[in-house]
Design an enzyme around this catalytic site. Structure first.
Site, PDB file in Angstrom:
ATOM      1  N   VAL A 212     -36.081  15.793 -32.678  1.00 48.59           N
ATOM      2  CA  VAL A 212     -35.764  16.430 -33.953  1.00 48.59           C
ATOM      3  C   VAL A 212     -36.404  17.818 -33.926  1.00 48.59           C
ATOM      4  CG1 VAL A 212     -35.900  16.274 -36.456  1.00 48.59           C
ATOM      5  CG2 VAL A 212     -35.765  14.171 -35.083  1.00 48.59           C
ATOM      6  N   TYR A 213     -35.564  18.846 -33.982  1.00 48.93           N
ATOM      7  CA  TYR A 213     -36.037  20.230 -33.907  1.00 48.93           C
ATOM      8  C   TYR A 213     -36.144  20.827 -35.304  1.00 48.93           C
ATOM      9  CZ  TYR A 213     -35.427  20.195 -28.884  1.00 48.93           C
ATOM     10  OH  TYR A 213     -35.536  19.901 -27.552  1.00 48.93           O
ATOM     11  N   TYR A 214     -37.160  21.654 -35.474  1.00 49.86           N
ATOM     12  CA  TYR A 214     -37.427  22.309 -36.755  1.00 49.86           C
ATOM     13  C   TYR A 214     -37.439  23.815 -36.596  1.00 49.86           C
ATOM     14  CZ  TYR A 214     -38.457  17.988 -39.118  1.00 49.86           C
ATOM     15  OH  TYR A 214     -38.329  16.750 -39.694  1.00 49.86           O
TER      16      TYR A 214
ATOM     17  N   ALA B  46     -33.383  21.677 -37.733  1.00 49.12           N
ATOM     18  CA  ALA B  46     -32.335  22.502 -37.124  1.00 49.12           C
ATOM     19  C   ALA B  46     -31.253  21.623 -36.509  1.00 49.12           C
ATOM     20  CB  ALA B  46     -32.934  23.422 -36.067  1.00 49.12           C
ATOM     21  N   ALA B  47     -31.669  20.565 -35.804  1.00 47.63           N
ATOM     22  CA  ALA B  47     -30.716  19.668 -35.143  1.00 47.63           C
ATOM     23  C   ALA B  47     -31.481  18.514 -34.520  1.00 47.63           C
ATOM     24  CB  ALA B  47     -29.923  20.412 -34.069  1.00 47.63           C
TER      25      ALA B  47
END
Length: 176
Positions: free
Chosen positions: A36-38, A103-104
């Protein structure tokens, strides 16, 4: 610590596995990973070429910061910091309250092969396809690491140009 790596699109993971078998390298482990990207509230990581990731895998949860990419020969290098954490959902709640935005999410099945100080991973990435990554963690000698990575790629029969974009960047470009 610098992560020096090269990533290649691979149409057939079995041929790379066969190259690893010829070198008598066995799979260390296979695991599902969900990353999980931030993005930060005070700067756009897409513009600064940084990454903040919360990774969920079979061994636990890790938060990772990656600095901007540096081209090193046919590989790329990035500063990387990793920290194991006890509770990913709590960390994600804290990040959200601090203004960080998801982000995604990148999901993949990953096989790990260890070759001394080098790691080869074979990845089946949801929505993107199959890839081989060859990586060395080093504090110096990034040019030597890049040369060694290129040599191993050839020995394993991995051809084609290295891919310098991350799975996150590849996934986000598909969504546009």
């Amino acid at each position: 610590m610098l992560e020096v790596e090269a990533k290649y699109a691979v149409g057939d993971l079995e041929s790379v596995r066969a190259g690893l078998d010829r070198k008598e390298v066995r799979m260390e482990r296979r695991q599902q990973e969900r990353d999980v990207y931030y993005n930060a509230p005070h700067r756009d990581f897409g513009e600064t070429d940084e990454a903040l990731r919360v990774r969920y895998d079979d061994t636990g949860v890790t938060v990772t910061y990656k600095g901007p990419k540096i081209r090193v020969g046919s590989a790329k290098a990035r500063e990387e910091f990793n920290l194991a954490i006890a509770d990913g959902e709590t960390l994600e709640g804290i990040l959200s309250r601090l203004g960080f935005r998801r982000a995604a999410t990148v999901s993949k099945m990953r096989e790990f092969y260890e070759m001394g100080d080098m790691t080869v991973t074979l990845d089946d990435v949801e929505g993107l396809g199959t890839f081989a990554e060859i990586e060395i963690l080093t504090e110096e000698n990034k040019e030597d690491a890049a040369d060694r990575i290129g040599a191993i790629a050839k020995e394993l029969g991995v051809d084609g140009p290295p891919i310098y974009t991350s799975y996150l960047e590849m996934l986000l470009s598909k969504q546009q």
